[in-house]
Motif scaffolding. Structure first.
Motif, PDB file in Angstrom:
ATOM      1  N   VAL A  78      37.850  42.498  41.763  1.00  0.00           N
ATOM      2  CA  VAL A  78      36.756  43.146  41.639  1.00  0.00           C
ATOM      3  C   VAL A  78      36.449  43.573  39.996  1.00  0.00           C
ATOM      4  CG1 VAL A  78      34.174  43.320  42.834  1.00  0.00           C
ATOM      5  CG2 VAL A  78      35.918  42.065  43.279  1.00  0.00           C
ATOM      6  N   VAL A  79      36.512  43.436  39.210  1.00  0.00           N
ATOM      7  CA  VAL A  79      35.841  44.165  38.160  1.00  0.00           C
ATOM      8  C   VAL A  79      34.639  44.842  38.161  1.00  0.00           C
ATOM      9  CG1 VAL A  79      35.809  44.594  35.673  1.00  0.00           C
ATOM     10  CG2 VAL A  79      37.825  43.744  36.745  1.00  0.00           C
ATOM     11  N   ASP A  80      33.568  43.948  38.326  1.00  0.00           N
ATOM     12  CA  ASP A  80      32.344  44.995  38.281  1.00  0.00           C
ATOM     13  C   ASP A  80      31.733  44.129  38.516  1.00  0.00           C
ATOM     14  OD1 ASP A  80      30.112  45.458  36.679  1.00  0.00           O
ATOM     15  OD2 ASP A  80      31.013  45.472  34.601  1.00  0.00           O
ATOM     16  N   ASN A  81      30.476  43.984  39.201  1.00  0.00           N
ATOM     17  CA  ASN A  81      29.793  42.832  39.601  1.00  0.00           C
ATOM     18  C   ASN A  81      30.001  41.956  40.832  1.00  0.00           C
ATOM     19  OD1 ASN A  81      27.572  44.580  38.262  1.00  0.00           O
ATOM     20  ND2 ASN A  81      28.735  43.371  36.477  1.00  0.00           N
ATOM     21  N   TYR A  82      29.716  40.522  41.063  1.00  0.00           N
ATOM     22  CA  TYR A  82      30.001  40.218  41.827  1.00  0.00           C
ATOM     23  C   TYR A  82      30.507  38.502  41.297  1.00  0.00           C
ATOM     24  CZ  TYR A  82      27.199  42.875  44.331  1.00  0.00           C
ATOM     25  OH  TYR A  82      26.406  44.260  45.096  1.00  0.00           O
ATOM     26  N   GLY A  83      30.714  38.352  39.612  1.00  0.00           N
ATOM     27  CA  GLY A  83      30.672  36.479  39.238  1.00  0.00           C
ATOM     28  C   GLY A  83      32.403  36.565  39.350  1.00  0.00           C
ATOM     29  N   ASP A  84      33.778  37.648  40.254  1.00  0.00           N
ATOM     30  CA  ASP A  84      34.540  36.864  39.570  1.00  0.00           C
ATOM     31  C   ASP A  84      35.228  36.617  40.905  1.00  0.00           C
ATOM     32  OD1 ASP A  84      35.974  38.544  37.370  1.00  0.00           O
ATOM     33  OD2 ASP A  84      35.098  40.875  38.310  1.00  0.00           O
ATOM     34  N   ILE A  85      34.482  37.958  42.174  1.00  0.00           N
ATOM     35  CA  ILE A  85      34.845  36.949  43.784  1.00  0.00           C
ATOM     36  C   ILE A  85      34.115  35.522  43.461  1.00  0.00           C
ATOM     37  CG2 ILE A  85      33.218  38.562  44.411  1.00  0.00           C
ATOM     38  CD1 ILE A  85      35.950  37.240  46.428  1.00  0.00           C
ATOM     39  N   GLY A  86      32.800  36.048  43.162  1.00  0.00           N
ATOM     40  CA  GLY A  86      32.049  34.649  43.046  1.00  0.00           C
ATOM     41  C   GLY A  86      32.652  33.158  42.929  1.00  0.00           C
ATOM     42  N   VAL A  87      33.404  33.189  41.404  1.00  0.00           N
ATOM     43  CA  VAL A  87      34.068  32.143  41.292  1.00  0.00           C
ATOM     44  C   VAL A  87      35.211  31.826  41.923  1.00  0.00           C
ATOM     45  CG1 VAL A  87      35.455  31.375  39.774  1.00  0.00           C
ATOM     46  CG2 VAL A  87      33.595  32.291  38.976  1.00  0.00           C
ATOM     47  N   CYS A  88      36.262  32.897  41.996  1.00  0.00           N
ATOM     48  CA  CYS A  88      37.752  32.672  43.092  1.00  0.00           C
ATOM     49  C   CYS A  88      36.927  32.018  44.418  1.00  0.00           C
ATOM     50  CB  CYS A  88      38.115  34.258  43.453  1.00  0.00           C
ATOM     51  SG  CYS A  88      38.660  34.422  42.049  1.00  0.00           S
ATOM     52  N   TRP A  89      35.993  32.514  45.420  1.00  0.00           N
ATOM     53  CA  TRP A  89      35.410  32.432  46.768  1.00  0.00           C
ATOM     54  C   TRP A  89      35.691  30.752  46.245  1.00  0.00           C
ATOM     55  CZ3 TRP A  89      36.498  32.266  52.052  1.00  0.00           C
ATOM     56  CH2 TRP A  89      35.113  31.736  52.180  1.00  0.00           C
ATOM     57  N   ARG A  90      34.374  30.759  45.425  1.00  0.00           N
ATOM     58  CA  ARG A  90      34.431  29.212  45.317  1.00  0.00           C
ATOM     59  C   ARG A  90      35.174  28.226  44.862  1.00  0.00           C
ATOM     60  NH1 ARG A  90      29.112  28.549  44.661  1.00  0.00           N
ATOM     61  NH2 ARG A  90      28.302  30.132  43.695  1.00  0.00           N
ATOM     62  N   LEU A  91      36.049  28.608  44.626  1.00  0.00           N
ATOM     63  CA  LEU A  91      36.866  27.746  44.335  1.00  0.00           C
ATOM     64  C   LEU A  91      37.959  27.193  45.605  1.00  0.00           C
ATOM     65  CD1 LEU A  91      39.028  26.269  42.357  1.00  0.00           C
ATOM     66  CD2 LEU A  91      39.844  28.539  41.603  1.00  0.00           C
ATOM     67  N   ALA A  92      38.611  28.285  45.836  1.00  0.00           N
ATOM     68  CA  ALA A  92      39.239  28.814  47.009  1.00  0.00           C
ATOM     69  C   ALA A  92      38.190  27.963  48.705  1.00  0.00           C
ATOM     70  CB  ALA A  92      39.121  30.510  48.272  1.00  0.00           C
ATOM     71  N   ARG A  93      36.909  28.050  48.410  1.00  0.00           N
ATOM     72  CA  ARG A  93      36.957  26.862  49.444  1.00  0.00           C
ATOM     73  C   ARG A  93      36.717  25.621  49.242  1.00  0.00           C
ATOM     74  NH1 ARG A  93      30.804  28.801  50.349  1.00  0.00           N
ATOM     75  NH2 ARG A  93      31.502  30.024  48.031  1.00  0.00           N
ATOM     76  N   GLN A  94      36.728  25.485  47.960  1.00  0.00           N
ATOM     77  CA  GLN A  94      36.565  24.037  47.346  1.00  0.00           C
ATOM     78  C   GLN A  94      38.006  22.954  47.503  1.00  0.00           C
ATOM     79  OE1 GLN A  94      35.261  23.101  43.812  1.00  0.00           O
ATOM     80  NE2 GLN A  94      35.169  20.317  44.047  1.00  0.00           N
ATOM     81  N   LEU A  95      39.065  24.177  47.576  1.00  0.00           N
ATOM     82  CA  LEU A  95      40.276  23.426  47.234  1.00  0.00           C
ATOM     83  C   LEU A  95      40.843  23.656  48.658  1.00  0.00           C
ATOM     84  CD1 LEU A  95      42.129  25.675  44.219  1.00  0.00           C
ATOM     85  CD2 LEU A  95      41.357  23.303  44.285  1.00  0.00           C
ATOM     86  N   ALA A  96      40.144  24.382  49.658  1.00  0.00           N
ATOM     87  CA  ALA A  96      40.848  24.145  50.837  1.00  0.00           C
ATOM     88  C   ALA A  96      40.061  23.085  51.775  1.00  0.00           C
ATOM     89  CB  ALA A  96      40.415  25.238  51.699  1.00  0.00           C
ATOM     90  N   HIS A  97      38.721  23.031  51.482  1.00  0.00           N
ATOM     91  CA  HIS A  97      37.841  22.166  52.108  1.00  0.00           C
ATOM     92  C   HIS A  97      37.761  20.149  51.319  1.00  0.00           C
ATOM     93  CE1 HIS A  97      34.110  25.337  53.127  1.00  0.00           C
ATOM     94  NE2 HIS A  97      35.933  25.650  54.171  1.00  0.00           N
ATOM     95  N   GLU A  98      37.930  20.533  50.468  1.00  0.00           N
ATOM     96  CA  GLU A  98      37.553  18.932  49.521  1.00  0.00           C
ATOM     97  C   GLU A  98      39.205  18.347  49.711  1.00  0.00           C
ATOM     98  OE1 GLU A  98      35.602  18.947  46.069  1.00  0.00           O
ATOM     99  OE2 GLU A  98      33.346  19.858  47.284  1.00  0.00           O
ATOM    100  N   HIS A  99      40.413  19.201  49.706  1.00  0.00           N
ATOM    101  CA  HIS A  99      41.717  18.878  49.410  1.00  0.00           C
ATOM    102  C   HIS A  99      42.561  19.048  50.549  1.00  0.00           C
ATOM    103  CE1 HIS A  99      40.243  17.741  45.298  1.00  0.00           C
ATOM    104  NE2 HIS A  99      39.530  18.784  45.224  1.00  0.00           N
ATOM    105  N   GLY A 100      41.913  20.289  51.120  1.00  0.00           N
ATOM    106  CA  GLY A 100      43.147  20.055  52.292  1.00  0.00           C
ATOM    107  C   GLY A 100      44.207  21.398  52.220  1.00  0.00           C
ATOM    108  N   ILE A 101      43.962  21.862  51.632  1.00  0.00           N
ATOM    109  CA  ILE A 101      44.791  22.844  50.036  1.00  0.00           C
ATOM    110  C   ILE A 101      44.696  23.813  51.343  1.00  0.00           C
ATOM    111  CG2 ILE A 101      46.320  24.145  48.872  1.00  0.00           C
ATOM    112  CD1 ILE A 101      44.912  21.490  46.559  1.00  0.00           C
ATOM    113  N   ALA A 102      46.499  24.649  52.060  1.00  0.00           N
ATOM    114  CA  ALA A 102      46.285  25.796  52.745  1.00  0.00           C
ATOM    115  C   ALA A 102      45.444  26.938  51.632  1.00  0.00           C
ATOM    116  CB  ALA A 102      47.601  25.934  53.784  1.00  0.00           C
ATOM    117  N   VAL A 103      44.793  27.351  51.507  1.00  0.00           N
ATOM    118  CA  VAL A 103      44.501  28.648  50.484  1.00  0.00           C
ATOM    119  C   VAL A 103      44.106  30.103  51.058  1.00  0.00           C
ATOM    120  CG1 VAL A 103      42.858  29.320  48.997  1.00  0.00           C
ATOM    121  CG2 VAL A 103      43.148  26.828  49.568  1.00  0.00           C
TER     122      VAL A 103
END
Ligand code: TRH
Length: 391
Positions: free
Chosen positions: A13-38
């Motif tokens: 997290v460099v500053d603000n919320y964008g970095d973790i915002g994007v990573c968290w979104r991607l992590a959930r999508q890969l786990a929920h929609e594609h069944g990947i262990a993230v």
């Protein structure tokens, strides 16, 4: 391999919320929609907790919504590497992990997920390999973007259907506002969400809204703009729950809410002011007129990015609407008239809101077929197959 069984995402997290915002979104999508262990490695759990309140900042390892969350500290443990490894925004991976990747027989597909930009050069750099200087490893650049030659944007499979259902359900909207102690919107009222950095043009904008002919409610999530807003109303401070009024303007300070609620705020408002990267993309999926406060960089580099995006976004809009959008966005981002928003600039934009709304829908249709998660998994397959053939 048709898809990776496991994926490690690394985020600082460099500053603000964008970095973790994007990573968290991607992590959930890969786990929920594609069944990947993230497994999501993040160095700042306190920032992460703002977006996902169930995160326990004391825990080194925990599971949140189907994703394994690891606190990334200097003492990196010995772990098994994943088939897909995502280094977000060039946040250097731990040496120990890189060494483990180099020791594998079948190498991980290592991605550097880059920042979002609408500039032309992105298409040429997307998917370029970057061989490691000393180890038998290759990292690939993966650029999100707005054209088919880029990696596309994060878009959950059901997001647009959920948005439509929410917007068409008066009960859901009423309940949403009620949860913040806000009455439902009146027909003559404009509701605007305002998420921005400190901005010298903010007092002008508030003044213009206060002097406007129709009622305007500004929903202001807790954050960096609060001190300026408080000062505008002559208050020493502002906090969630506060309501400020002047003329036809009412400002309501909201708490910083979890990501899903923030989407609903964007869906519920008539116009959204957003900032950085992730909220800007979410405002596009909301299909409402929006104003972007781009993340300011040294030497005005951000203004090139802003203009590159405006050029893409405005294609197909009538000239008067293009001019109105350009003028307001330039003023808001400290273009030639840094620090000033004219009543004229705001009114020109506001008067065209229904055309801008229609355009926002067309834009969503144009973008929604280019999913970052799907593109990423296609790319994984391509590289993994290529390596399989080489072995
Ligand atoms: O927080 P940001 O300013 O992040 C920025 C940008 O990403 C920028 O590109 C990067 O270089 C810099 O950080 C370091 O703006 P952004 O990207 O919109 O991220 C905000 C996140 O917070 C987004 O995921 C939406 C979320 N959010 C909530 O979950 N709840 C809220 O109430 C609000 C206002 C935002």
């Amino acid at each position: 391999m048709s898809k990776p069984a496991r994926c490690d995402i690394f985020c600082t997290v460099v500053d603000n919320y964008g970095d973790i915002g994007v990573c968290w979104r991607l992590a959930r999508q890969l786990a929920h929609e594609h069944g990947i262990a993230v497994r999501l490695w993040v160095d700042d759990l306190a920032s992460f907790r703002r977006l996902c309140p169930e995160v326990d900042v004391q825990l080194a390892q925990q599971h949140c919504r189907g994703v394994e969350v690891r606190h990334w500290t200097a003492l990196f443990p010995e772990v098994e590497t994943a088939q897909l490894v995502i280094e977000a925004f060039a946040c250097e991976l731990p040496e120990r992990y890189v060494a483990a990747m180099a020791a594998q027989e079948r190498k991980s597909v290592w991605i550097n997920l880059e920042y979002l930009s609408a500039e032309d050069w992105v298409e040429g750099c997307h998917q370029l390999p970057s061989p490691h200087p000393s180890l038998p490893l290759v990292k690939y650049f993966f650029f999100p973007g707005f054209t088919p030659q880029t990696g596309g944007l994060l878009l959950e499979r059901d997001l647009l259907a959920r948005r439509d259902a929410f917007q068409q359900d008066p009960q859901a909207l009423a309940e949403f506002w009620q949860a913040f102690g806000v009455r439902p919107s009146r027909p003559d009222e404009t509701r605007i969400s305002l998420f921005s950095y400190e901005n010298p043009a903010l007092p002008d904008l508030l003044r213009t809204w206060a002097q406007g002919r129709q009622p305007l409610t500004c929903l202001l999530p807790e954050g960096r703009a609060l001190p300026q807003v408080a000062a505008f109303f002559g208050s020493a401070r502002a906090a969630p729950g506060d309501v400020f009024k002047r003329g036809n303007l009412e400002v309501r300070v909201l708490p910083f809410v979890e990501q899903e609620r923030y989407d609903e705020l964007l869906w519920a408002c008539d116009i959204n002011f957003v900032r950085g990267e992730d909220s800007c993309v979410r405002a596009q999926w909301a299909a409402k007129p929006f104003v972007w406060h781009i993340y300011p960089q040294h030497d005005g580099v951000h203004m090139h990015k802003l203009r590159a995006f405006m050029a893409l976004y405005c294609a197909g809009l009538p000239t008067d609407a293009v001019q109105a959008l350009h003028a307001l966005w330039e003023e808001w981002n400290g273009g030639p008239d840094a620090g000033a928003i004219s009543a004229h600039g705001w009114n020109d934009f506001w008067m065209r809101r229904s055309m801008l709304r229609q355009h926002a829908h067309t834009w969503v249709q144009h973008l929604s077929g280019n999913s970052l998660a799907l593109n990423l998994l296609d790319f994984f397959r391509k590289i993994d197959r290529m390596r399989g053939l080489q072995n």
